[in-house]
Design a protein around this motif. Structure first.
Motif, PDB file in Angstrom:
ATOM      1  N   GLY A 240      48.599 128.523 -29.141  1.00 51.98           N
ATOM      2  CA  GLY A 240      47.794 127.334 -28.865  1.00 51.98           C
ATOM      3  C   GLY A 240      46.564 127.637 -28.030  1.00 51.98           C
ATOM      4  O   GLY A 240      45.627 126.853 -27.984  1.00 51.98           O
ATOM      5  N   VAL A 241      46.576 128.784 -27.348  1.00 52.38           N
ATOM      6  CA  VAL A 241      45.422 129.164 -26.523  1.00 52.38           C
ATOM      7  C   VAL A 241      44.994 130.555 -26.989  1.00 52.38           C
ATOM      8  O   VAL A 241      45.717 131.529 -26.756  1.00 52.38           O
ATOM      9  N   ASP A 242      43.852 130.633 -27.664  1.00 55.55           N
ATOM     10  CA  ASP A 242      43.550 131.874 -28.389  1.00 55.55           C
ATOM     11  C   ASP A 242      43.564 133.128 -27.506  1.00 55.55           C
ATOM     12  O   ASP A 242      44.066 134.160 -27.913  1.00 55.55           O
ATOM     13  N   PHE A 243      43.065 132.991 -26.275  1.00 59.33           N
ATOM     14  CA  PHE A 243      43.014 134.213 -25.454  1.00 59.33           C
ATOM     15  C   PHE A 243      44.384 134.602 -24.871  1.00 59.33           C
ATOM     16  O   PHE A 243      44.532 135.667 -24.290  1.00 59.33           O
ATOM     17  N   MET A 244      45.339 133.737 -25.036  1.00 58.89           N
ATOM     18  CA  MET A 244      46.699 134.094 -24.590  1.00 58.89           C
ATOM     19  C   MET A 244      47.557 134.601 -25.750  1.00 58.89           C
ATOM     20  O   MET A 244      48.571 135.248 -25.543  1.00 58.89           O
ATOM     21  N   GLU A 245      47.140 134.282 -26.951  1.00 62.10           N
ATOM     22  CA  GLU A 245      48.009 134.534 -28.105  1.00 62.10           C
ATOM     23  C   GLU A 245      48.290 136.019 -28.308  1.00 62.10           C
ATOM     24  O   GLU A 245      47.364 136.832 -28.347  1.00 62.10           O
ATOM     25  N   SER A 246      49.563 136.339 -28.385  1.00 64.24           N
ATOM     26  CA  SER A 246      50.041 137.712 -28.631  1.00 64.24           C
ATOM     27  C   SER A 246      49.522 138.715 -27.606  1.00 64.24           C
ATOM     28  O   SER A 246      49.409 139.897 -27.902  1.00 64.24           O
ATOM     29  N   LYS A 247      49.211 138.244 -26.419  1.00 61.22           N
ATOM     30  CA  LYS A 247      48.736 139.148 -25.367  1.00 61.22           C
ATOM     31  C   LYS A 247      49.849 139.360 -24.321  1.00 61.22           C
ATOM     32  O   LYS A 247      50.257 138.411 -23.656  1.00 61.22           O
ATOM     33  N   LEU A 248      50.252 140.606 -24.194  1.00 65.46           N
ATOM     34  CA  LEU A 248      51.296 140.975 -23.236  1.00 65.46           C
ATOM     35  C   LEU A 248      51.011 140.436 -21.832  1.00 65.46           C
ATOM     36  O   LEU A 248      51.892 139.934 -21.134  1.00 65.46           O
ATOM     37  N   LEU A 249      49.747 140.560 -21.446  1.00 65.25           N
ATOM     38  CA  LEU A 249      49.302 140.125 -20.123  1.00 65.25           C
ATOM     39  C   LEU A 249      49.817 138.731 -19.741  1.00 65.25           C
ATOM     40  O   LEU A 249      50.171 138.468 -18.605  1.00 65.25           O
ATOM     41  N   TRP A 250      49.855 137.834 -20.745  1.00 65.82           N
ATOM     42  CA  TRP A 250      50.186 136.445 -20.457  1.00 65.82           C
ATOM     43  C   TRP A 250      51.684 136.189 -20.380  1.00 65.82           C
ATOM     44  O   TRP A 250      52.126 135.051 -20.276  1.00 65.82           O
ATOM     45  N   HIS A 251      52.489 137.267 -20.411  1.00 63.94           N
ATOM     46  CA  HIS A 251      53.879 137.059 -20.054  1.00 63.94           C
ATOM     47  C   HIS A 251      53.939 136.677 -18.577  1.00 63.94           C
ATOM     48  O   HIS A 251      54.693 135.804 -18.174  1.00 63.94           O
ATOM     49  N   TYR A 252      53.124 137.361 -17.810  1.00 63.45           N
ATOM     50  CA  TYR A 252      53.232 137.206 -16.367  1.00 63.45           C
ATOM     51  C   TYR A 252      52.034 136.532 -15.698  1.00 63.45           C
ATOM     52  O   TYR A 252      52.157 135.910 -14.663  1.00 63.45           O
ATOM     53  N   LYS A 253      50.848 136.668 -16.315  1.00 63.69           N
ATOM     54  CA  LYS A 253      49.616 136.234 -15.642  1.00 63.69           C
ATOM     55  C   LYS A 253      49.593 134.710 -15.495  1.00 63.69           C
ATOM     56  O   LYS A 253      50.183 133.980 -16.281  1.00 63.69           O
ATOM     57  N   SER A 254      48.875 134.286 -14.471  1.00 60.44           N
ATOM     58  CA  SER A 254      48.712 132.865 -14.225  1.00 60.44           C
ATOM     59  C   SER A 254      47.252 132.502 -14.492  1.00 60.44           C
ATOM     60  O   SER A 254      46.355 133.238 -14.109  1.00 60.44           O
ATOM     61  N   PRO A 255      46.981 131.370 -15.155  1.00 59.85           N
ATOM     62  CA  PRO A 255      45.590 131.031 -15.479  1.00 59.85           C
ATOM     63  C   PRO A 255      44.766 130.702 -14.229  1.00 59.85           C
ATOM     64  O   PRO A 255      45.240 129.977 -13.354  1.00 59.85           O
ATOM     65  N   ASN A 256      43.537 131.237 -14.175  1.00 53.96           N
ATOM     66  CA  ASN A 256      42.626 130.845 -13.090  1.00 53.96           C
ATOM     67  C   ASN A 256      41.882 129.575 -13.520  1.00 53.96           C
ATOM     68  O   ASN A 256      42.130 129.040 -14.595  1.00 53.96           O
ATOM     69  N   ASP A 257      40.941 129.107 -12.698  1.00 54.89           N
ATOM     70  CA  ASP A 257      40.258 127.833 -12.981  1.00 54.89           C
ATOM     71  C   ASP A 257      39.628 127.825 -14.363  1.00 54.89           C
ATOM     72  O   ASP A 257      39.772 126.879 -15.131  1.00 54.89           O
ATOM     73  N   GLU A 258      38.927 128.933 -14.660  1.00 52.32           N
ATOM     74  CA  GLU A 258      38.209 128.979 -15.926  1.00 52.32           C
ATOM     75  C   GLU A 258      39.190 129.058 -17.103  1.00 52.32           C
ATOM     76  O   GLU A 258      39.025 128.361 -18.111  1.00 52.32           O
ATOM     77  N   ASP A 259      40.236 129.905 -16.946  1.00 53.66           N
ATOM     78  CA  ASP A 259      41.254 129.994 -17.995  1.00 53.66           C
ATOM     79  C   ASP A 259      41.827 128.611 -18.264  1.00 53.66           C
ATOM     80  O   ASP A 259      42.040 128.211 -19.407  1.00 53.66           O
ATOM     81  N   PHE A 260      42.083 127.898 -17.188  1.00 47.52           N
ATOM     82  CA  PHE A 260      42.701 126.578 -17.308  1.00 47.52           C
ATOM     83  C   PHE A 260      41.812 125.628 -18.105  1.00 47.52           C
ATOM     84  O   PHE A 260      42.249 125.009 -19.068  1.00 47.52           O
ATOM     85  N   ARG A 261      40.540 125.568 -17.706  1.00 53.17           N
ATOM     86  CA  ARG A 261      39.604 124.679 -18.407  1.00 53.17           C
ATOM     87  C   ARG A 261      39.527 125.030 -19.884  1.00 53.17           C
ATOM     88  O   ARG A 261      39.593 124.165 -20.759  1.00 53.17           O
ATOM     89  N   ASN A 262      39.406 126.320 -20.171  1.00 50.90           N
ATOM     90  CA  ASN A 262      39.291 126.750 -21.566  1.00 50.90           C
ATOM     91  C   ASN A 262      40.558 126.435 -22.355  1.00 50.90           C
ATOM     92  O   ASN A 262      40.482 126.015 -23.512  1.00 50.90           O
ATOM     93  N   ALA A 263      41.679 126.642 -21.723  1.00 53.20           N
ATOM     94  CA  ALA A 263      42.952 126.400 -22.412  1.00 53.20           C
ATOM     95  C   ALA A 263      43.084 124.924 -22.776  1.00 53.20           C
ATOM     96  O   ALA A 263      43.436 124.570 -23.902  1.00 53.20           O
ATOM     97  N   ILE A 264      42.768 124.065 -21.815  1.00 50.54           N
ATOM     98  CA  ILE A 264      42.895 122.622 -22.049  1.00 50.54           C
ATOM     99  C   ILE A 264      41.964 122.174 -23.174  1.00 50.54           C
ATOM    100  O   ILE A 264      42.348 121.419 -24.065  1.00 50.54           O
ATOM    101  N   LYS A 265      40.727 122.699 -23.123  1.00 51.64           N
ATOM    102  CA  LYS A 265      39.746 122.335 -24.134  1.00 51.64           C
ATOM    103  C   LYS A 265      40.270 122.665 -25.538  1.00 51.64           C
ATOM    104  O   LYS A 265      40.171 121.868 -26.465  1.00 51.64           O
ATOM    105  N   GLN A 266      40.859 123.833 -25.655  1.00 54.30           N
ATOM    106  CA  GLN A 266      41.342 124.258 -26.976  1.00 54.30           C
ATOM    107  C   GLN A 266      42.469 123.386 -27.494  1.00 54.30           C
ATOM    108  O   GLN A 266      42.537 123.098 -28.680  1.00 54.30           O
ATOM    109  N   ILE A 267      43.347 123.012 -26.607  1.00 58.24           N
ATOM    110  CA  ILE A 267      44.518 122.260 -27.062  1.00 58.24           C
ATOM    111  C   ILE A 267      44.142 120.818 -27.386  1.00 58.24           C
ATOM    112  O   ILE A 267      44.600 120.248 -28.361  1.00 58.24           O
ATOM    113  N   GLU A 268      43.249 120.257 -26.555  1.00 58.83           N
ATOM    114  CA  GLU A 268      42.806 118.884 -26.800  1.00 58.83           C
ATOM    115  C   GLU A 268      42.001 118.831 -28.085  1.00 58.83           C
ATOM    116  O   GLU A 268      42.136 118.006 -28.919  1.00 58.83           O
TER     117      GLU A 268
END
Ligand SMILES: Cc1ncc(C[n+]2csc(CCOP(=O)(O)OP(=O)(O)O)c2C)c(N)n1
Ligand SMILES: [Mg+2]
Lengths: 268, 302
Positions: A240-268
């Protein structure tokens, strides 16, 4: 409920999940997102439950074995009416019951999980209890793929068909990634469907983001009388969030402000 | 020296060392390529990893195994007891984020009975360093030891220079006669501050950093019991089976009794939060500990 409704529901769960993980600077967003479509389908027509009577004896039991990914379960439960959505703001806050791993103190959560490889053995016990008492409710266990490294799962996988637990269904969130690498590089599960068949399970493979396929698989259970069903849901970690998709990093990483904004935009 | 450098040094001098993990590489992330002939990630398989470690040890290897302390000591318990403990194999079990170090996780992740269950295994030894410096001072002797060891792994900075390490010997600070604090692991840092606070208030305090809980420094503890009015045990562990129990067993064995204030987790898991908040909630900050100890001491009218 219809497939369309459950897709809408999934979107709401994704938004809430990302908000929770972001606000709490928490982990495991990738694994929380990969199972959202399955949760959405389960809670919008498949499971029998009553949010006002979470302990209702005839309810279907859903156990999340991959308790580290509990954010999307908490969101699903809140949006299904088990408790107020505003309570999700307490997620991972100091002293809150909304722990960063699934906690049975929360309405609708059947079992505290987070130590991988527990829910399926417990699920076998629930299924056996229902059989012995001739109760009609069903048991659903959502497992992750890396989690299948744990031997306890395979003992339970041997047990369930032997005891004809056709009231038990496992759904494997096969997102192909675990903590530190690809599942196939850490401990390859393939041929997974072949393994489960060899262990005498009825096995279905689906696209775990296609609501029609999820509904079809989940609404015709058991696939065969007297036999437990395993649904292998092919999914994408971080779906649902292209920059998180199939990325190992996002098993553990927490979204920063910009990641958050971008993620929300994509899903909405 | 950090832990990764230590592993590299150990392996380059002695090929017997073999590093294993059940998909938890926090302690050796940067060096897995460099030590690849002496390294394996077994997947999320704590119990099977211990079985494999026993097999490797039977062939002369010294496995150093890593996972979260809960899953390692509890999921794999019977494998540790039966395959490592019974044959007394030199498997070194590194449990990470034990005790209060399990931040923001719930009970599933809290290892606060690890000391109790590990020390209950014949042949097993237990090393709980106070901080990274203490760990570094002790770890080589622990790894070179012929028997199995459970280690509460940690990498917190030290607040005090530690002295030379010997297995079974406590590190003693001061020779106070009013209050003696017995402590191990990460709470040493708080206990050290407690000593300073109480001394400022005029109490005469000594502090024992126990380092290994098994073997325990019986001689030093008995000497302390004989010389001090109040013994305080502090641990991020359930009250059952840890330091308080060790002390009770030791006193009984020597037909002794004394005034003891145990500070431990009482029959419940701790509130999940970040470390500093956990210490606050559970009453384990230096200030809260000092108040508790002072009140107790005053109540007793020694
Ligand atoms: C028994 C146990 N061992 C180790 C862990 C640490 N751990 C938490 S999540 C995880 C990896 C999970 O990967 P996977 O099972 O594939 O889950 P998903 O991709 O769905 O997030 C590990 C090793 C644990 N929670 N429990
Ligand atoms: Mg996975």
């Amino acid at each position: 409920m219809s497939k369309k409704n459950s897709e809408e529901f999934a979107k709401k769960i994704r938004l809430k999940t990302i908000e929770m993980v972001y606000k709490a600077k928490a982990s495991h967003v990738g694994g929380a997102l990969s199972m959202v479509d399955i949760l959405a389908a389960l809670y919008s027509g498949i499971l029998k439950y009553n949010p006002r009577k979470p302990k209702w004896n005839e309810r279907d039991r859903f156990l999340l074995s991959k308790g580290h990914a509990c954010t999307s379960l908490y969101a699903t439960l809140a949006l299904s009416g088990f408790f107020d959505v505003a309570e999700l703001d307490n997620y991972a806050k100091d002293g809150s019951i909304f722990l960063s791993h699934a906690s049975h103190k929360i309405q609708g959560v059947e079992l505290s999980t987070g130590s991988l490889g527990h829910a399926l053995p417990v699920g076998c016990g629930l299924a056996l209890a229902a059989k012995r008492k001739n109760e009609k409710h069903r048991i659903f266990i959502l497992l992750s793929d890396g989690e299948l490294d744990e031997g306890s799962n395979w003992e339970a996988i041997l047990f369930a068909p032997k005891h004809n637990l056709d009231n038990l269904t496992i759904i494997i969130d096969y997102n192909k990634i675990q903590s530190l690498g690809n599942v196939k590089d850490v401990l390859d599960l393939e041929p997974l469907s072949g393994k489960l068949k060899a262990f005498n399970w009825q096995t279905i493979e689906i696209d775990g983001h296609n609501h029609e396929q999820i509904f079809n698989a989940l609404s015709t259970l058991p696939k065969q009388k007297g036999i437990p069903t395993a649904i292998i849901a092919h999914t994408i970690k971080g779906k649902g969030v292209d920059f998180m998709e199939s990325k190992l990093l996002w098993h553990y990483k927490s979204p920063n402000d910009e990641d958050f904004r971008n993620a929300i935009k994509q899903i909405e | 020296m950090n832990y990764e450098q230590l592993l590299i040094e150990l392996i380059s001098n002695d090929n017997r060392y073999f590093v294993m993990t059940a998909e938890n590489r926090a302690a050796m992330r940067g060096i897995t390529n460099q030590i690849k002939n002496n390294f394996i990630d077994t997947g999320i398989t704590e119990q099977t990893m211990i079985g494999m470690a026993a097999g490797l040890a039977l062939r002369g290897r010294v496995p150093i195994v890593h996972a979260l302390a809960t899953f390692l000591t509890m999921r794999a318990f019977e494998f540790i007891r039966t395959d490592v403990g019974i044959p007394n194999l030199p498997v070194k079990i590194m449990g990470s984020v034990a005790g209060f170090l399990s931040e923001a996780n719930g009970p599933t992740h809290q290892a606060i009975e690890d000391v109790s269950i590990m020390r209950g295994i014949p042949n097993m030894n237990v090393f709980c360093p106070a901080d990274l410096q203490d760990f570094n001072l002790g770890i080589k002797k622990v790894l070179q030891h012929d028997n199995p060891f459970y280690i509460r792994y940690l990498n917190l900075p030290n607040v005090v220079e530690h002295s030379e390490f010997e297995i079974g010997k406590a590190e003693v600070f001061g020779n106070g006669k009013d209050i003696a604090i017995l402590v191990y692991g990460m709470l040493f840092t708080q206990a050290f501050k407690v000593k300073e606070i109480l001394e400022k208030k005029g109490y005469s305090v000594r502090l024992l950093n126990l380092r290994t809980l098994k073997p325990i420094d019986e001689t030093e503890i008995l000497k302390t019991v004989n010389e001090c009015k109040l013994i305080v045990t502090i641990e991020d562990h359930f009250i059952t089976g840890g330091l308080y129990s060790i002390l009770a067993e030791l006193l009984l064995r020597n037909k002794k009794t004394t005034e003891v204030l145990p500070i431990a987790l009482m029959n419940k898991w701790f509130k999940p939060a970040l470390l500093n908040d956990v210490l606050e909630y559970e009453g384990f900050t230096a200030n809260k500990l000092a108040i508790k100890i002072e009140n107790y001491f005053e109540e007793k009218n020694f």
